[in-house]
Write a protein that holds these residues in place. Sequence first.
Motif, PDB file in Angstrom:
ATOM      1  N   ASP A 109       0.827  -1.209   0.000  1.00  0.00           N
ATOM      2  CA  ASP A 109       0.000   0.000   0.000  1.00  0.00           C
ATOM      3  C   ASP A 109       0.862   1.261   0.000  1.00  0.00           C
ATOM      4  OD1 ASP A 109      -2.293  -1.531   0.004  1.00  0.00           O
ATOM      5  OD2 ASP A 109      -2.632  -1.327   2.168  1.00  0.00           O
ATOM      6  N   GLU A 110       1.920   1.251   0.798  1.00  0.00           N
ATOM      7  CA  GLU A 110       2.805   2.420   0.857  1.00  0.00           C
ATOM      8  C   GLU A 110       3.531   2.630  -0.464  1.00  0.00           C
ATOM      9  OE1 GLU A 110       2.564   0.099   3.247  1.00  0.00           O
ATOM     10  OE2 GLU A 110       2.578   1.064   5.206  1.00  0.00           O
ATOM     11  N   ILE A 111       3.943   1.539  -1.107  1.00  0.00           N
ATOM     12  CA  ILE A 111       4.626   1.640  -2.398  1.00  0.00           C
ATOM     13  C   ILE A 111       3.681   2.231  -3.444  1.00  0.00           C
ATOM     14  CG2 ILE A 111       5.712   0.331  -4.265  1.00  0.00           C
ATOM     15  CD1 ILE A 111       6.625  -1.683  -2.054  1.00  0.00           C
ATOM     16  N   GLU A 112       2.442   1.751  -3.466  1.00  0.00           N
ATOM     17  CA  GLU A 112       1.467   2.272  -4.430  1.00  0.00           C
ATOM     18  C   GLU A 112       1.164   3.745  -4.163  1.00  0.00           C
ATOM     19  OE1 GLU A 112      -1.813  -0.467  -4.221  1.00  0.00           O
ATOM     20  OE2 GLU A 112      -0.840  -1.873  -5.597  1.00  0.00           O
ATOM     21  N   LEU A 113       1.039   4.118  -2.890  1.00  0.00           N
ATOM     22  CA  LEU A 113       0.809   5.512  -2.535  1.00  0.00           C
ATOM     23  C   LEU A 113       1.971   6.385  -2.991  1.00  0.00           C
ATOM     24  CD1 LEU A 113      -0.784   7.744  -1.021  1.00  0.00           C
ATOM     25  CD2 LEU A 113       0.460   7.045   1.050  1.00  0.00           C
ATOM     26  N   THR A 125      10.491  15.596  -1.016  1.00  0.00           N
ATOM     27  CA  THR A 125      11.628  15.615  -0.094  1.00  0.00           C
ATOM     28  C   THR A 125      11.517  14.463   0.905  1.00  0.00           C
ATOM     29  OG1 THR A 125      10.544  16.991   1.557  1.00  0.00           O
ATOM     30  CG2 THR A 125      11.703  18.147  -0.255  1.00  0.00           C
ATOM     31  N   GLY A 126      12.568  14.258   1.665  1.00  0.00           N
ATOM     32  CA  GLY A 126      12.539  13.236   2.709  1.00  0.00           C
ATOM     33  C   GLY A 126      11.484  13.529   3.753  1.00  0.00           C
ATOM     34  N   ASP A 127      11.375  14.801   4.146  1.00  0.00           N
ATOM     35  CA  ASP A 127      10.352  15.184   5.127  1.00  0.00           C
ATOM     36  C   ASP A 127       8.954  14.947   4.576  1.00  0.00           C
ATOM     37  OD1 ASP A 127      12.267  15.927   6.981  1.00  0.00           O
ATOM     38  OD2 ASP A 127      12.232  18.048   6.413  1.00  0.00           O
ATOM     39  N   GLU A 128       8.766  15.237   3.285  1.00  0.00           N
ATOM     40  CA  GLU A 128       7.457  15.002   2.667  1.00  0.00           C
ATOM     41  C   GLU A 128       7.145  13.513   2.596  1.00  0.00           C
ATOM     42  OE1 GLU A 128       6.992  18.858  -0.270  1.00  0.00           O
ATOM     43  OE2 GLU A 128       8.203  17.157  -0.955  1.00  0.00           O
ATOM     44  N   LEU A 129       8.165  12.700   2.359  1.00  0.00           N
ATOM     45  CA  LEU A 129       7.960  11.250   2.336  1.00  0.00           C
ATOM     46  C   LEU A 129       7.495  10.756   3.701  1.00  0.00           C
ATOM     47  CD1 LEU A 129       8.169   8.437   1.050  1.00  0.00           C
ATOM     48  CD2 LEU A 129      10.591   8.440   1.680  1.00  0.00           C
ATOM     49  N   ILE A 130       8.140  11.210   4.746  1.00  0.00           N
ATOM     50  CA  ILE A 130       7.742  10.812   6.101  1.00  0.00           C
ATOM     51  C   ILE A 130       6.303  11.253   6.376  1.00  0.00           C
ATOM     52  CG2 ILE A 130       8.195  11.233   8.560  1.00  0.00           C
ATOM     53  CD1 ILE A 130      11.220  11.429   7.736  1.00  0.00           C
ATOM     54  N   PHE A 131       5.971  12.491   6.009  1.00  0.00           N
ATOM     55  CA  PHE A 131       4.616  13.005   6.199  1.00  0.00           C
ATOM     56  C   PHE A 131       3.615  12.172   5.395  1.00  0.00           C
ATOM     57  CE2 PHE A 131       0.999  15.795   5.539  1.00  0.00           C
ATOM     58  CZ  PHE A 131       0.855  16.441   6.758  1.00  0.00           C
ATOM     59  N   LEU A 132       3.957  11.871   4.147  1.00  0.00           N
ATOM     60  CA  LEU A 132       3.082  11.089   3.267  1.00  0.00           C
ATOM     61  C   LEU A 132       2.788   9.712   3.859  1.00  0.00           C
ATOM     62  CD1 LEU A 132       1.702  10.617   0.453  1.00  0.00           C
ATOM     63  CD2 LEU A 132       3.914   9.744  -0.314  1.00  0.00           C
ATOM     64  N   LEU A 133       3.805   9.030   4.324  1.00  0.00           N
ATOM     65  CA  LEU A 133       3.601   7.688   4.856  1.00  0.00           C
ATOM     66  C   LEU A 133       2.828   7.706   6.181  1.00  0.00           C
ATOM     67  CD1 LEU A 133       7.033   6.072   3.976  1.00  0.00           C
ATOM     68  CD2 LEU A 133       4.848   5.826   2.768  1.00  0.00           C
ATOM     69  N   LYS A 134       2.988   8.782   6.927  1.00  0.00           N
ATOM     70  CA  LYS A 134       2.289   8.901   8.208  1.00  0.00           C
ATOM     71  C   LYS A 134       0.838   9.365   8.024  1.00  0.00           C
ATOM     72  CE  LYS A 134       2.991  10.946  12.759  1.00  0.00           C
ATOM     73  NZ  LYS A 134       3.836  11.833  13.572  1.00  0.00           N
ATOM     74  N   GLU A 135       0.654  10.389   7.197  1.00  0.00           N
ATOM     75  CA  GLU A 135      -0.669  11.019   7.047  1.00  0.00           C
ATOM     76  C   GLU A 135      -1.433  10.565   5.797  1.00  0.00           C
ATOM     77  OE1 GLU A 135      -1.928  13.019   9.381  1.00  0.00           O
ATOM     78  OE2 GLU A 135      -0.076  12.788  10.560  1.00  0.00           O
ATOM     79  N   ARG A 136      -0.752   9.789   4.918  1.00  0.00           N
ATOM     80  CA  ARG A 136      -1.353   9.304   3.661  1.00  0.00           C
ATOM     81  C   ARG A 136      -1.654  10.447   2.692  1.00  0.00           C
ATOM     82  NH1 ARG A 136      -0.575   4.270   2.996  1.00  0.00           N
ATOM     83  NH2 ARG A 136      -2.336   4.076   1.631  1.00  0.00           N
TER      84      ARG A 136
END
Length: 183
Positions: A109-113, A125-136
């Motif tokens: 699911d995370e890979i598809e997102l 960015t790395g920070d955006e990736l962390i936010f994306l995986l946490k907040e979807r």
Amino acid sequence: RKELLGQIQVASGGRIAEQMFVNDISTGAKGDIEQATKIARKMICEWGMSAKLGPIKYEDDEETVFLGREISRTTTHSESTARLIDEEVRSIVDESYQAALAFLETKRDEIELLAKTLMEYEAITGDELIFLLKERRLPDSRTRSHEVQPRPLPRQEQAEPKRREDGPNTALSGQPGITPQPA
């Protein structure tokens, strides 16, 4: 040993992703397969990381070139040992592949997102990736890639080869040590 097994698992990731998301495989994983196999073989033959074969070095460091062809190695072990080495290499690669497959399945699911996000935003960015995986989702302040102006690439001047005006096959004239041959 754990680090090496991790490297083999990472090398398996591209091929696994092709199977998972495209339901097909390509030749793109050639280098990864080669790398995984080399690491596993070195684990067995050079670094003594096999419970079955023990801490013995099974390959000589001597290499000879035969008639300008591939480098050949002399073997110092029997055919049955060679077969056991192949089995151990295969076992390491297969177990690492299965471990990588199991891990990627849990992260599907995370890979598809991430893939969908990168299709829309092109880069994050790395920070955006962390936010994306946490907040979807990405932070509200993020703009889409089609709204971002591309940066111009620096222009690199490349010298054109000198050309002679007296006939074909003269593109390399003027280059030291190169003499054009008549057509």
